[in-house]
Motif scaffolding. Structure first.
Motif, PDB file in Angstrom:
ATOM      1  N   THR A  18      32.216  40.345  37.667  1.00  0.00           N
ATOM      2  CA  THR A  18      31.387  41.238  38.469  1.00  0.00           C
ATOM      3  C   THR A  18      29.933  40.991  38.082  1.00  0.00           C
ATOM      4  O   THR A  18      29.609  40.926  36.900  1.00  0.00           O
ATOM      5  N   ASP A  22      26.444  41.497  43.229  1.00  0.00           N
ATOM      6  CA  ASP A  22      27.567  42.005  44.025  1.00  0.00           C
ATOM      7  C   ASP A  22      27.346  43.448  44.477  1.00  0.00           C
ATOM      8  O   ASP A  22      28.184  44.008  45.177  1.00  0.00           O
ATOM      9  N   PHE A  26      29.838  45.608  46.819  1.00  0.00           N
ATOM     10  CA  PHE A  26      30.677  46.541  46.059  1.00  0.00           C
ATOM     11  C   PHE A  26      30.460  47.965  46.565  1.00  0.00           C
ATOM     12  O   PHE A  26      31.430  48.705  46.795  1.00  0.00           O
ATOM     13  N   LEU A  66      36.139  40.995  39.597  1.00  0.00           N
ATOM     14  CA  LEU A  66      36.435  41.300  40.990  1.00  0.00           C
ATOM     15  C   LEU A  66      37.661  40.491  41.372  1.00  0.00           C
ATOM     16  O   LEU A  66      37.765  39.304  41.048  1.00  0.00           O
ATOM     17  N   CYS A  68      39.533  38.756  44.271  1.00  0.00           N
ATOM     18  CA  CYS A  68      39.114  38.214  45.565  1.00  0.00           C
ATOM     19  C   CYS A  68      40.288  37.563  46.284  1.00  0.00           C
ATOM     20  O   CYS A  68      41.226  37.063  45.649  1.00  0.00           O
ATOM     21  N   LEU A  75      36.330  40.594  48.805  1.00  0.00           N
ATOM     22  CA  LEU A  75      36.726  41.475  47.715  1.00  0.00           C
ATOM     23  C   LEU A  75      37.985  42.250  48.076  1.00  0.00           C
ATOM     24  O   LEU A  75      38.039  42.923  49.102  1.00  0.00           O
ATOM     25  N   PHE A  78      38.894  45.486  42.094  1.00  0.00           N
ATOM     26  CA  PHE A  78      38.247  45.200  40.814  1.00  0.00           C
ATOM     27  C   PHE A  78      39.204  45.568  39.692  1.00  0.00           C
ATOM     28  O   PHE A  78      40.077  46.430  39.858  1.00  0.00           O
ATOM     29  N   TYR A  96      41.251  49.896  37.244  1.00  0.00           N
ATOM     30  CA  TYR A  96      41.231  49.058  38.443  1.00  0.00           C
ATOM     31  C   TYR A  96      41.252  49.900  39.698  1.00  0.00           C
ATOM     32  O   TYR A  96      41.534  51.102  39.664  1.00  0.00           O
TER      33      TYR A  96
END
Length: 188
Positions: A18, A22, A26, A66, A68, A75, A78, A96
């Motif tokens: 991260t 971002d 985010f 992150l 992905c 995204l 996380f 998370y």
């Protein structure tokens, strides 16, 4: 996406660190996810809140990733390893969250597997813990699929959404990584 390097890649998901850059994406994903995460989790939905969030991830006792979609870089969620303690403990606490619209499609499950391999490999941890509110069936299912064991119950453990919330304590040690149940095929 060409300048972004993945820390690890799976079949469908990949993880990367991260970054401050971002923030806009985010925050957008966090705003779209407010109803999805309530009452389990509160995410940074302003620039100021993201600035605080990223400053916490830049500490030596934290790692932020992150999750992905590997082919597009979109995204999916996380995963953070917080409160890393070295010495005789060698432990971290994992937190998370998934982002719609990819939630429930297996990206977080694959991403958690990648983070666990990183935690027990390059990061050198012996143990990771996850604290989950008892009613969060999706999150409990995720850790069960990865072979975490239930170790206890913590009343009034974390202050989330204006209230102290009870949590179940789930944990895994490095020797459990490949001895747990195989993740199920399909969405998770």
């Amino acid at each position: 996406m060409s300048d972004i390097r993945y820390v690890s890649e799976g079949t469908r998901a990949a993880i990367r660190r991260t970054r401050r850059e971002d923030g806009a994406e985010f925050i957008r994903r966090a705003r779209e996810s407010v109803g999805f995460h309530r009452p389990w989790l509160t995410l940074p939905t302003t620039e100021q809140a993201y600035e605080y969030y990223i400053s916490q991830l830049e500490r030596e006792d934290r790692e932020g990733f992150l999750v992905c979609v590997r082919t597009t870089g979109d995204l999916a969620g996380f995963i953070n390893i917080n409160n890393i303690v070295r010495g005789a403990f060698q432990c971290g606490s994992i937190g998370y969250g998934a982002f719609p619209p990819t939630a429930g499609q297996g990206y977080m499950s694959e991403g958690l597997g990648l983070v666990l391999r990183y935690a027990f490999g390059p990061l050198g941890l012996h143990r990771v813990e996850v604290n989950i509110q008892p009613g969060n069936k999706a999150s409990i299912g995720l850790v069960k699929r990865h072979g975490f064991r239930l170790e206890g119950f913590s009343p009034d453990f974390l202050h989330i959404e204006g209230a102290w919330r009870d949590h179940e304590r789930w944990a895994m040690t490095s020797d459990m990584l490949d001895s747990g149940p195989e993740p199920a095929d399909g969405p998770a």
